[in-house]
Motif scaffolding. Structure first.
Motif, PDB file in Angstrom:
ATOM      1  N   GLY A  99       1.009  -1.271  -0.043  1.00 48.11           N
ATOM      2  CA  GLY A  99      -0.020  -0.016  -0.119  1.00 48.11           C
ATOM      3  C   GLY A  99       0.784   1.110  -0.002  1.00 48.11           C
ATOM      4  N   GLY A 100       0.434   2.551   0.238  1.00 46.84           N
ATOM      5  CA  GLY A 100       0.832   3.781   0.486  1.00 46.84           C
ATOM      6  C   GLY A 100       1.968   3.759   1.515  1.00 46.84           C
ATOM      7  N   LEU A 101       2.997   4.760   1.233  1.00 46.81           N
ATOM      8  CA  LEU A 101       3.819   4.833   2.410  1.00 46.81           C
ATOM      9  C   LEU A 101       3.329   5.294   3.458  1.00 46.81           C
ATOM     10  CD1 LEU A 101       6.940   6.307   0.382  1.00 46.81           C
ATOM     11  CD2 LEU A 101       6.529   3.898   0.845  1.00 46.81           C
ATOM     12  N   SER A 162       3.906  -1.973  -2.860  1.00 42.72           N
ATOM     13  CA  SER A 162       3.163  -1.676  -4.234  1.00 42.72           C
ATOM     14  C   SER A 162       1.735  -1.962  -4.030  1.00 42.72           C
ATOM     15  CB  SER A 162       3.314  -2.869  -5.292  1.00 42.72           C
ATOM     16  OG  SER A 162       3.072  -4.154  -4.542  1.00 42.72           O
ATOM     17  N   ARG A 163       0.803  -1.418  -4.970  1.00 39.53           N
ATOM     18  CA  ARG A 163      -0.559  -1.853  -5.115  1.00 39.53           C
ATOM     19  C   ARG A 163      -0.882  -2.678  -6.176  1.00 39.53           C
ATOM     20  NH1 ARG A 163      -2.578   1.982  -1.720  1.00 39.53           N
ATOM     21  NH2 ARG A 163      -1.495   4.271  -1.702  1.00 39.53           N
ATOM     22  N   GLY A 164      -2.041  -3.651  -5.726  1.00 42.68           N
ATOM     23  CA  GLY A 164      -2.345  -4.581  -6.647  1.00 42.68           C
ATOM     24  C   GLY A 164      -1.527  -5.849  -6.406  1.00 42.68           C
ATOM     25  N   PRO A 215      -1.198  -3.060  11.412  1.00 40.07           N
ATOM     26  CA  PRO A 215      -1.840  -1.958  10.721  1.00 40.07           C
ATOM     27  C   PRO A 215      -1.004  -0.819  10.380  1.00 40.07           C
ATOM     28  CG  PRO A 215      -2.530  -1.880  12.955  1.00 40.07           C
ATOM     29  CD  PRO A 215      -1.297  -2.976  12.873  1.00 40.07           C
ATOM     30  N   LYS A 216      -1.119  -0.404   8.920  1.00 43.76           N
ATOM     31  CA  LYS A 216      -0.222   0.755   8.621  1.00 43.76           C
ATOM     32  C   LYS A 216      -1.533   1.963   7.859  1.00 43.76           C
ATOM     33  CE  LYS A 216      -0.155   1.319   4.874  1.00 43.76           C
ATOM     34  NZ  LYS A 216      -0.413   2.076   3.563  1.00 43.76           N
ATOM     35  N   THR A 217      -1.501   2.828   8.263  1.00 41.19           N
ATOM     36  CA  THR A 217      -2.234   3.940   7.434  1.00 41.19           C
ATOM     37  C   THR A 217      -2.141   5.268   7.874  1.00 41.19           C
ATOM     38  OG1 THR A 217      -4.444   4.934   7.322  1.00 41.19           O
ATOM     39  CG2 THR A 217      -4.034   3.246   8.939  1.00 41.19           C
ATOM     40  N   ILE A 218      -1.540   6.162   7.312  1.00 48.75           N
ATOM     41  CA  ILE A 218      -1.188   7.446   7.526  1.00 48.75           C
ATOM     42  C   ILE A 218      -2.836   8.220   7.851  1.00 48.75           C
ATOM     43  CG2 ILE A 218      -1.214   8.619   5.036  1.00 48.75           C
ATOM     44  CD1 ILE A 218       1.368  10.247   6.050  1.00 48.75           C
ATOM     45  N   ASP A 219      -3.713   7.643   7.130  1.00 50.21           N
ATOM     46  CA  ASP A 219      -4.871   8.320   7.043  1.00 50.21           C
ATOM     47  C   ASP A 219      -5.798   7.898   8.602  1.00 50.21           C
ATOM     48  OD1 ASP A 219      -4.512   9.126   4.569  1.00 50.21           O
ATOM     49  OD2 ASP A 219      -6.159   7.923   3.628  1.00 50.21           O
ATOM     50  N   LEU A 261      -4.104  18.135   2.488  1.00 47.11           N
ATOM     51  CA  LEU A 261      -3.316  16.982   3.502  1.00 47.11           C
ATOM     52  C   LEU A 261      -4.058  15.735   3.011  1.00 47.11           C
ATOM     53  CD1 LEU A 261      -3.556  18.779   7.000  1.00 47.11           C
ATOM     54  CD2 LEU A 261      -1.605  18.690   5.306  1.00 47.11           C
ATOM     55  N   MET A 262      -3.468  14.504   3.349  1.00 47.41           N
ATOM     56  CA  MET A 262      -4.060  13.348   2.799  1.00 47.41           C
ATOM     57  C   MET A 262      -5.142  12.903   3.928  1.00 47.41           C
ATOM     58  SD  MET A 262      -0.932  10.860   1.786  1.00 47.41           S
ATOM     59  CE  MET A 262      -0.432  11.185   0.061  1.00 47.41           C
ATOM     60  N   GLY A 263      -5.917  11.734   3.417  1.00 51.28           N
ATOM     61  CA  GLY A 263      -7.015  11.424   3.872  1.00 51.28           C
ATOM     62  C   GLY A 263      -8.124  11.244   2.845  1.00 51.28           C
ATOM     63  N   ARG A 264      -8.079   9.999   2.029  1.00 53.93           N
ATOM     64  CA  ARG A 264      -8.801   9.774   1.125  1.00 53.93           C
ATOM     65  C   ARG A 264     -10.214   9.546   1.538  1.00 53.93           C
ATOM     66  NH1 ARG A 264      -6.616   5.771  -2.676  1.00 53.93           N
ATOM     67  NH2 ARG A 264      -5.124   4.989  -1.189  1.00 53.93           N
ATOM     68  N   TYR A 265     -10.602   8.843   2.592  1.00 49.80           N
ATOM     69  CA  TYR A 265     -12.009   8.761   2.868  1.00 49.80           C
ATOM     70  C   TYR A 265     -12.306   9.322   4.518  1.00 49.80           C
ATOM     71  CZ  TYR A 265     -11.903   5.242  -0.427  1.00 49.80           C
ATOM     72  OH  TYR A 265     -11.536   4.524  -1.863  1.00 49.80           O
ATOM     73  N   ALA A 317      -8.828  18.214   3.253  1.00 48.06           N
ATOM     74  CA  ALA A 317      -8.275  16.864   3.036  1.00 48.06           C
ATOM     75  C   ALA A 317      -8.732  16.468   1.361  1.00 48.06           C
ATOM     76  CB  ALA A 317      -9.257  15.858   4.089  1.00 48.06           C
ATOM     77  N   GLU A 318      -7.683  15.392   1.105  1.00 47.09           N
ATOM     78  CA  GLU A 318      -7.891  15.017  -0.269  1.00 47.09           C
ATOM     79  C   GLU A 318      -9.107  14.606  -0.728  1.00 47.09           C
ATOM     80  OE1 GLU A 318      -5.227  10.999   0.337  1.00 47.09           O
ATOM     81  OE2 GLU A 318      -5.134  12.091  -1.579  1.00 47.09           O
ATOM     82  N   GLY A 319      -9.799  13.737   0.267  1.00 50.65           N
ATOM     83  CA  GLY A 319     -11.122  13.175  -0.209  1.00 50.65           C
ATOM     84  C   GLY A 319     -12.475  14.013  -0.129  1.00 50.65           C
ATOM     85  N   THR A 370       1.519  16.752   0.308  1.00 46.76           N
ATOM     86  CA  THR A 370       0.848  15.388   0.814  1.00 46.76           C
ATOM     87  C   THR A 370       2.177  14.452   0.779  1.00 46.76           C
ATOM     88  OG1 THR A 370       0.045  15.219  -1.401  1.00 46.76           O
ATOM     89  CG2 THR A 370      -1.578  15.598   0.434  1.00 46.76           C
ATOM     90  N   TYR A 371       2.664  14.351  -0.369  1.00 43.80           N
ATOM     91  CA  TYR A 371       3.894  13.260  -0.342  1.00 43.80           C
ATOM     92  C   TYR A 371       4.882  13.446   0.206  1.00 43.80           C
ATOM     93  CZ  TYR A 371       0.634  10.898  -3.763  1.00 43.80           C
ATOM     94  OH  TYR A 371      -0.159  10.409  -4.568  1.00 43.80           O
ATOM     95  N   MET A 372       5.300  14.915   0.710  1.00 37.05           N
ATOM     96  CA  MET A 372       6.391  15.355   1.561  1.00 37.05           C
ATOM     97  C   MET A 372       5.999  14.667   2.978  1.00 37.05           C
ATOM     98  SD  MET A 372       7.613  18.852   0.220  1.00 37.05           S
ATOM     99  CE  MET A 372       9.120  18.968   0.802  1.00 37.05           C
TER     100      MET A 372
HETATM  101  O1  FBP Z   1      -0.424   7.949  -4.751  1.00 35.24           O
HETATM  102  P1  FBP Z   1      -0.746   6.860  -4.112  1.00 35.24           P
HETATM  103  O2  FBP Z   1       0.439   6.058  -3.668  1.00 35.24           O
HETATM  104  O3  FBP Z   1      -1.584   5.696  -4.787  1.00 35.24           O
HETATM  105  O4  FBP Z   1      -1.167   7.149  -2.748  1.00 35.24           O
HETATM  106  C1  FBP Z   1      -2.155   7.909  -2.385  1.00 35.24           C
HETATM  107  C2  FBP Z   1      -3.069   7.559  -1.293  1.00 35.24           C
HETATM  108  O5  FBP Z   1      -2.399   6.679  -0.315  1.00 35.24           O
HETATM  109  C3  FBP Z   1      -2.653   7.344   1.203  1.00 35.24           C
HETATM  110  O6  FBP Z   1      -1.536   7.953   1.460  1.00 35.24           O
HETATM  111  C4  FBP Z   1      -2.733   6.205   2.067  1.00 35.24           C
HETATM  112  O7  FBP Z   1      -3.513   5.223   1.400  1.00 35.24           O
HETATM  113  P2  FBP Z   1      -3.323   3.625   1.691  1.00 35.24           P
HETATM  114  O8  FBP Z   1      -3.027   3.608   3.239  1.00 35.24           O
HETATM  115  O9  FBP Z   1      -4.816   3.208   1.553  1.00 35.24           O
HETATM  116  O10 FBP Z   1      -2.352   3.140   1.108  1.00 35.24           O
HETATM  117  C5  FBP Z   1      -3.848   8.083   1.017  1.00 35.24           C
HETATM  118  O11 FBP Z   1      -4.238   8.982   1.760  1.00 35.24           O
HETATM  119  C6  FBP Z   1      -3.810   8.602  -0.647  1.00 35.24           C
HETATM  120  O12 FBP Z   1      -5.007   8.728  -1.080  1.00 35.24           O
END
Ligand code: FBP
Ligand code: ADP
Ligand code: MG
Length: 493
Positions: A99-101, A162-164, A215-219, A261-265, A317-319, A370-372
């Motif tokens: 998943g994401g960093l 990675s994803r997928g 469990p890892k999630t920046i969100d 800032l990050m936060g998809r959902y 938040a991004e979402g 966000t990525y920084m």
């Molecule tokens: O550009 P990427 O790597 O797909 O990551 C974007 C997403 O990853 C996150 O940082 C974290 O999401 P996950 O923990 O589900 O990987 C989200 O906030 C963001 O939408």
């Protein structure tokens, strides 16, 4: 003991006590040998009074109770057990990050390797390169305490991610072929779903392989746990962007600083960063819908704030507000919906509004850190948290538990069954106290009409007492994780 529809191990006790237990090797492999825990003779740990966790120790999910409340759901307490189900020389562990960093990934990797080595004398640990697909498409990396010694000072993950690419059969074949018997899987909600699938297949094949999730999630969007590692670091780092936005905004007439800032959902980072900063005038999160035009809308509020203060800072938040943007129907390799850049969109909308109105000249600066933020190493307190999570996972796997995620619940480390973690997402509860604190600190509009508020409150479930009566107070339902109003309340205790 019983199991529910989803196959979970449920133990019922007195006064409404429920243990949502995690699987153990002994559930599906009879007569396994056990060994005394090597920590008994470890000079650092042997002096600890009651170092080993009592087999019956459990942690309650809810700690606010009434005198007649049922004791409710509990989770197994994490920690070292008297006896272990592996001879240290036989352990062959692997670690994968998916998943994401998130800040802290390297610390967790470090502490799994060092925990296995220094506490249990395990020396065969490998890293899977590049997430789930690395199990079957890449070479592995040898991990020793020496290799991982300094990695906690670096952002990202030394293993790659990675994803997928989650192919159950190929992954389990690879685990079996390599002789791996402990799998540590670090990742978010998607990763834990993948880990649950791997665990089921391992069990179906009757293999003695422990599957442990971290469990890892920046969100901070994972259910049940108090908060995720890296979240504090992210909130702290977000302050730098908010400060910059504030400096820019206050340095010009009618200056507006917008920070995404990050936060998809889930808007936890935005909410906590706003509350911490006190320079933010408006915080917009996915859980709280908003609108731009007309009475009570965002434009009206921006005009008001500029007239009052001459500047303003907006955190988004991004979402947030994705329903207002033209929908993008693309998904990433894991199936997560790709989001449009709401920070850019809202900046253009605000600029457009003031240009059309022609009554107030504004200067708007948009900052996307966000990525920084995601790429920095974890701070000191997250490092300690990561250490304890990693050690809990190691103790659990050595003790023969499997199919669990290790997590902090009410300040105690626990083992939580995968099914509980993956049944929904943790979201900010907008009818909860924490969001009210935020609204009161920014004095922004709630963008909610009374009908929305009532609907949100109606989704909350009553507290049931032991005698079956309902208590007057309400609390969010455990089973409404997909709705706007959900179970978890980070920070609002
Ligand atoms: O550009 P990427 O790597 O797909 O990551 C974007 C997403 O990853 C996150 O940082 C974290 O999401 P996950 O923990 O589900 O990987 C989200 O906030 C963001 O939408
Ligand atoms: N429902 C699922 N079943 C099996 N694997 C999944 C599932 N959802 C996600 N995964 C896998 O988990 C990994 C990480 O998922 P992703 O959603 O990208 O990140 P995160 O774990 O941080 O939420 C990916 O390799 C993805 O293929
Ligand atoms: Mg996710």
């Amino acid at each position: 003991m019983g199991s529910n529809d989803s196959g979970m191990k449920i133990v019922h006790g007195e006064a409404g006590f429920i243990l949502e237990d995690v699987p153990h090797f002994s559930d599906y492999i009879p007569n396994l040998p056990t060994y005394p825990n090597p920590l008994r003779s470890n000079p650092a740990y042997s002096v600890v009074k009651q170092y080993f966790v009592h087999v019956d120790d459990t942690i309650p999910q809810k700690i606010v109770v009434h005198k007649n409340s049922p004791r409710g759901v509990h989770f197994r307490r994490a920690g070292a057990r008297q006896r272990v189900y592996f001879d240290s020389d036989d352990v062959h562990a692997c670690i994968v990050t998916c998943g994401g960093l998130c800040p802290g990934l390297n610390t967790v990797i470090r502490e799994i390797v060092c925990g296995l080595s220094y506490m249990y004398g395990v020396h065969k640990v490998i890293g899977i390169d590049g997430g789930y697909k690395g199990f079957y498409s890449k070479n592995t990396v040898t991990l020793t305490p020496k290799v991982v010694n300094d990695i906690h000072k670096r952002g990202g993950t030394i293993l790659g991610t990675s994803r997928g690419g989650h192919d159950k059969t190929k992954i389990v074949d690879s685990i079996k072929d390599r002789g791996i018997n402990q799998v540590y899987i670090i990742g978010g909600d998607g990763t834990q779903k993948g880990a649950a699938v791997i665990y089921e297949e391992i069990r179906r094949r009757g293999l003695k392989v422990a599957i442990a999730g971290i469990p890892k999630t920046i969100d901070n969007d994972i259910l049940v746990i108090d908060k995720s590692f890296g979240f504090d670091t992210a909130v702290e780092e977000a302050q730098r962007a908010i400060n910059a936005a504030h400096v820019e905004a206050t340095s010009t007439e009618n200056g507006i600083g917008v920070v995404k800032l990050m936060g998809r959902y889930s808007g936890f980072i935005a909410m906590h960063a706003t509350l911490a900063s006190r320079d933010v005038d408006c915080c917009l999160i996915p859980e709280s819908p908003f609108y731009l035009e007309g009475k009570g809308g965002l434009f009206e509020f921006v005009e008001k704030r500029l007239k009052e203060n001459g500047h303003m800072v907006i955190v988004i938040a991004e979402g947030a507000g994705q329903d207002l943007l033209d929908a993008m129907d693309e998904r990433d390799a894991s199936g997560n919906k790709l989001l449009k850049d709401v920070g850019l969109w809202i900046s253009q909308k605000i600029k457009g509004h003031f240009a059309r109105q022609n009554k107030m000249a504004i200067t708007l600066k948009y900052i996307d850190p966000t990525y920084m933020i995601r790429a920095i190493p974890s701070n000191a307190s997250d490092n300690v948290y990561c250490t304890l999570l990693a050690q809990s996972a190691v103790h659990g796997a050595m003790a023969g538990y499997t199919g669990f995620t290790t997590g902090l619940v009410n300040g105690r480390h626990t083992y939580i069954p995968f099914n509980r973690i993956i049944e929904g997402q943790n979201k900010v509860v907008i009818t909860d106290r924490m969001w009210a604190r935020l609204l009161s600190s920014t004095n922004q509009p709630s963008f909610m009409n009374p009908k929305d508020v009532n609907e949100a409150k109606e989704q909350e479930e009553p507290i049931t007492l032991l005698d079956g009566e309902e208590c007057e107070d309400k609390q969010p339902s455990e089973n409404k994780a997909q709705n706007h109003v959900t179970t978890k309340r980070t920070g609002s205790k």
